[in-house]
Design an enzyme around this catalytic site. Structure first.
Site, PDB file in Angstrom:
ATOM      1  N   LEU A   2     -76.360 -20.607 -31.027  1.00  0.00           N
ATOM      2  CA  LEU A   2     -76.116 -21.032 -32.400  1.00  0.00           C
ATOM      3  C   LEU A   2     -77.316 -20.788 -33.300  1.00  0.00           C
ATOM      4  CD1 LEU A   2     -74.242 -24.420 -31.829  1.00  0.00           C
ATOM      5  CD2 LEU A   2     -73.251 -22.192 -32.385  1.00  0.00           C
ATOM      6  N   SER A  60     -81.942 -19.958 -33.195  1.00  0.00           N
ATOM      7  CA  SER A  60     -83.202 -19.844 -32.475  1.00  0.00           C
ATOM      8  C   SER A  60     -84.326 -19.929 -33.485  1.00  0.00           C
ATOM      9  CB  SER A  60     -83.268 -18.517 -31.719  1.00  0.00           C
ATOM     10  OG  SER A  60     -84.443 -18.425 -30.961  1.00  0.00           O
ATOM     11  N   GLY A  61     -85.319 -20.774 -33.194  1.00  0.00           N
ATOM     12  CA  GLY A  61     -86.418 -20.942 -34.132  1.00  0.00           C
ATOM     13  C   GLY A  61     -87.685 -21.344 -33.426  1.00  0.00           C
ATOM     14  N   GLY A  62     -88.668 -21.749 -34.233  1.00  0.00           N
ATOM     15  CA  GLY A  62     -89.960 -22.107 -33.689  1.00  0.00           C
ATOM     16  C   GLY A  62     -89.926 -23.323 -32.789  1.00  0.00           C
ATOM     17  N   PHE A  63     -88.896 -24.137 -32.917  1.00  0.00           N
ATOM     18  CA  PHE A  63     -88.831 -25.368 -32.136  1.00  0.00           C
ATOM     19  C   PHE A  63     -88.020 -25.218 -30.854  1.00  0.00           C
ATOM     20  CE2 PHE A  63     -89.130 -26.781 -36.638  1.00  0.00           C
ATOM     21  CZ  PHE A  63     -90.436 -27.226 -36.575  1.00  0.00           C
ATOM     22  N   GLY A  64     -87.288 -24.142 -30.715  1.00  0.00           N
ATOM     23  CA  GLY A  64     -86.468 -23.961 -29.530  1.00  0.00           C
ATOM     24  C   GLY A  64     -85.149 -23.305 -29.879  1.00  0.00           C
ATOM     25  N   THR A  73     -80.787 -23.383 -29.766  1.00  0.00           N
ATOM     26  CA  THR A  73     -79.624 -24.258 -29.801  1.00  0.00           C
ATOM     27  C   THR A  73     -78.393 -23.458 -29.395  1.00  0.00           C
ATOM     28  OG1 THR A  73     -80.605 -25.544 -31.601  1.00  0.00           O
ATOM     29  CG2 THR A  73     -78.248 -25.828 -31.214  1.00  0.00           C
ATOM     30  N   LYS A  84     -79.613 -28.285 -26.792  1.00  0.00           N
ATOM     31  CA  LYS A  84     -80.876 -27.892 -27.413  1.00  0.00           C
ATOM     32  C   LYS A  84     -81.920 -27.731 -26.313  1.00  0.00           C
ATOM     33  CE  LYS A  84     -79.927 -29.922 -31.889  1.00  0.00           C
ATOM     34  NZ  LYS A  84     -80.393 -30.795 -32.985  1.00  0.00           N
ATOM     35  N   ASP A 113     -86.980 -34.236 -41.497  1.00  0.00           N
ATOM     36  CA  ASP A 113     -86.574 -32.863 -41.819  1.00  0.00           C
ATOM     37  C   ASP A 113     -85.228 -32.835 -42.536  1.00  0.00           C
ATOM     38  OD1 ASP A 113     -86.958 -30.154 -42.004  1.00  0.00           O
ATOM     39  OD2 ASP A 113     -86.292 -29.702 -39.977  1.00  0.00           O
TER      40      ASP A 113
END
Length: 487
Positions: free
Chosen positions: A17, A19-23, A25, A42, A141
């Site tokens: 779904l 993908s980013g700097g935090f992980g 999904t 996640k 956030d």
């Protein structure tokens, strides 16, 4: 993580779904339950494999999982936590899947909301944030992408809490201390104290205020300038009542101590005025049920445009109510109804038709008689703004992409073969989808959200006599009513 991976012999990964700097999904299926319901997985992992980091990551993960579990049980507008576990030094959260769209599909640049819409939105967000703040938890956030409009009932869902993201940034500094190198928050919505890693409950209030100003002005936060004291300058972009302006100004004060200190305090300020009563009673409810009509619209397939009749429906998001100006006692009921009709929705698309010279030749003429006037891309597909005139007299003026109607446009029905007058609004792949309005020839009108060819989401139905009925629509039916809006 590969698609079709099964975690714990339980959760089958179906789709990435985000993908980013935090992980990452993922959308997953719960194999242990009947019908394999969807859920969200996640995946988080520290950026270092240092053995001294893992125990701290584990403690942080357990603490935040406990918070998410508690909040999910306290509110139906916060996704439930189904499971949390660790495998090979990496961490996984399994949460409720929210079927809907985030608010970035509603809060669109250059498309300003009216005052009543913003008041309604503030109330919806603050009501769920009250639950969070009562637990002394800071979301950290809040932004359009982390507020979902649930499809089945139109409720706001608050997702993607920031604290657990610290795991990704855990690292050892030069003094040997393990800390998180990541500042949680998003540019434009994050106040100064949060950027200094000292967030407070009022930091969330700042983010909600920025989001409301964004909707009210049609400007993205990065466009907001500041005065010499760090206060945001925004009122010149919109005409707004002093009452709402004062509330928003307090929400986004530079100094956190001058803001509302919690969601409950901000909500109290918002609802202490007469707005809520006025908005709730703006539209009268009519017992009249409109006559059913055949639903038809002219469309085309992916290869060529065909003047065939296809079932479609109406799109996107509406402002449920309008914020009335002060009215003198001399105003008549007819004047008030006209004012409501004109003000309760600002359409995202122009209703003006393109002027075509009678001598202009079509850029494409199809075998069934359909004519197209407009641009094409390098692959010879319809792209950009154009006009399509069908053999039966119906017409579309608007945006095209990949040989289909995509974007804003007007569909004018054939004057001789339809119960409808026109549709003005957004299109997705040839269907009404997004914010728009459709008008019947007998004076009826629907304004609001459309999805895949249906009235779907928040919407208002106006009857020929001028009365209104509003609420949440699902596949053409108004929830809690026998009113149908089939197209």
């Amino acid at each position: 993580m590969l698609i079709d991976t099964v975690l714990r012999n339980h959760y089958k990964i179906v789709e990435l779904l985000g993908s980013g700097g935090f992980g990452d999904t993922y959308l997953a299926e719960d194999l242990d339950l009947p019908n394999k319901p969807k859920c969200v997985v996640k995946h988080l992992k520290p950026k270092t494999s240092d053995a001294r980091v893992l125990p701290i990551a584990r403690r942080l993960f357990e603490k935040e999982a406990e918070v998410l579990y508690r909040l999910g049980n306290l509110s139906k507008q916060i996704p439930k936590l189904f499971a949390h576990f660790e495998e090979n030094g990496e961490f996984y959260l399994v949460q409720e899947f929210v079927d809907g769209q985030n608010l970035s599909t509603e809060i669109i640049p250059d498309q300003a909301w009216n005052e009543a819409q913003v008041v309604q939105l503030l109330q919806e967000i603050l009501e769920v944030l009250v639950v969070v703040h009562e637990q002394n938890i800071i979301h950290r956030d809040i932004k359009p992408q982390n507020l979902m409009r649930r499809r089945d009932d139109g409720k706001i869902m608050l997702i993607d809490f920031g604290a657990v993201k610290e795991i990704k940034g855990l690292a050892q500094n030069t003094q040997g201390l393990v800390t998180s190198t990541i500042i949680i928050g998003s540019n434009g919505y994050m106040p100064n104290e949060q950027a200094s890693s000292k967030p407070r409950l009022s930091s969330d209030i700042f983010a909600v205020g920025i989001l409301a100003i964004q909707a009210l002005t049609g400007r993205i936060p990065q466009e907001f300038s500041e005065d010499a004291n760090g206060e945001i300058i925004w009122r010149h972009w919109t005409n707004v009542s002093d009452r709402l302006a004062d509330i928003l100004t307090k929400m986004v004060r530079y100094n956190f101590s001058q803001r509302y200190q919690s969601a409950a305090e901000a909500l109290q300020a918002l609802t202490s005025s007469t707005w809520t009563t006025v908005i709730a009673s703006t539209y009268s409810v009519s017992p009249v049920k409109p006559k059913s009509t055949n639903r038809r619209i002219f469309g085309f397939n992916g290869k060529v445009l065909a003047g065939t009749v296809v079932g479609v429906g109406i799109v996107a998001m509406l402002a449920l109510s309008y914020f009335p100006k002060q009215q003198s006692p001399q105003k008549t009921e007819k004047t008030e109804k006209t004012q409501k009709t004109e003000e309760f929705l600002s359409l995202p698309c122009s209703s003006e038709l393109t002027s075509l010279s009678s001598t202009r030749k079509p850029d494409i003429k199809f075998s069934d008689g359909t004519k197209y006037y407009g641009a094409r891309d390098k692959n010879n597909k319809l792209f950009g703004k154009g006009v399509m005139i069908f053999k039966n007299g119906s017409r579309y003026d608007g945006e095209f992409k990949n040989n289909q109607r995509n974007g804003c446009g007007i569909f004018s029905y054939s004057p001789n073969t339809s119960f409808y007058r026109d549709y003005v609004g957004q299109f997705v792949n040839d269907k009404f989808e997004g914010l728009g309005k459709i008008r019947w020839k007998d004076g009826r009108e629907y304004r609001g959200n459309f999805k895949a060819g249906h009235c779907d989401g928040q919407g208002i139905f106006q009857f020929a006599n001028g009365s209104f009925k509003s609420g949440i629509w699902q596949k053409g039916e108004l929830r809690g009513s026998n009113l149908s809006c089939n197209i």
